[in-house]
Design an enzyme around this catalytic site. Sequence first.
Site, PDB file in Angstrom:
ATOM      1  N   THR A   1       0.781  -1.205  -0.054  1.00 20.41           N
ATOM      2  CA  THR A   1      -0.261  -0.117   0.065  1.00 20.41           C
ATOM      3  C   THR A   1       0.836   1.235  -0.027  1.00 20.41           C
ATOM      4  O   THR A   1       2.032   1.231   0.264  1.00 20.41           O
ATOM      5  CB  THR A   1      -1.001  -0.114   1.308  1.00 20.41           C
ATOM      6  OG1 THR A   1      -0.277   0.129   2.510  1.00 20.41           O
ATOM      7  CG2 THR A   1      -1.947  -1.075   1.582  1.00 20.41           C
ATOM      8  N   ASP A   2       0.325   2.371  -0.192  1.00 29.00           N
ATOM      9  CA  ASP A   2       1.080   3.534  -0.442  1.00 29.00           C
ATOM     10  C   ASP A   2       0.490   4.378   0.908  1.00 29.00           C
ATOM     11  O   ASP A   2      -0.495   4.176   1.661  1.00 29.00           O
ATOM     12  CB  ASP A   2       0.897   4.230  -1.752  1.00 29.00           C
ATOM     13  CG  ASP A   2      -0.497   4.586  -2.059  1.00 29.00           C
ATOM     14  OD1 ASP A   2      -1.382   4.782  -1.258  1.00 29.00           O
ATOM     15  OD2 ASP A   2      -0.627   4.699  -3.561  1.00 29.00           O
ATOM     16  N   GLN A   3       0.819   5.839   0.688  1.00 26.33           N
ATOM     17  CA  GLN A   3       0.350   6.873   1.825  1.00 26.33           C
ATOM     18  C   GLN A   3      -1.140   7.119   1.842  1.00 26.33           C
ATOM     19  O   GLN A   3      -1.668   7.345   2.657  1.00 26.33           O
ATOM     20  CB  GLN A   3       0.967   7.939   1.650  1.00 26.33           C
ATOM     21  CG  GLN A   3       2.365   8.463   2.285  1.00 26.33           C
ATOM     22  CD  GLN A   3       3.040   9.542   2.140  1.00 26.33           C
ATOM     23  OE1 GLN A   3       2.782  10.326   1.102  1.00 26.33           O
ATOM     24  NE2 GLN A   3       3.318  10.077   3.387  1.00 26.33           N
TER      25      GLN A   3
END
Length: 141
Positions: free
Chosen positions: A19-21
Amino acid sequence: MEEFTDKLHYEHKVQYYETDQMGIVHHSNYIRWFEEARTDIFEKIGAGYDRMEKIGILSPVLEVSAKYRSMTRYAEIVQIQMKVKAYNGIRMSLEYVICDKESGEIRCTGESRHCFIDRKGKLVCLSKAWQEGDELIKGIM
């Protein structure tokens, strides 16, 4: 895409590092999941890449594309369904649909194109180089 047999699908639990921010799966991971599904499915049918490589056949990716339809988040389980779209013994096109396991919502669709080569990088016809592998692939079309 029609229903698939158990041999033509793969499940993946989304890992936190994917996942990312924004808390969603980074787009590059869907391409990796295509690869995971493809190698798992080919292993299930008896045409695993480790087996092919022992024979001296490689199958590089020529092209890959993905269309992102909805977001996937940490800890969700996705099902990746694969279909052989085209195959002529030298080249192969595969189609993928990634769905949320719980809701069935489509997350991503895509395609990949491959060819078969020997260790020197020369194209090979699978029906001549490994007839059993050719028959295994034709069996899932």
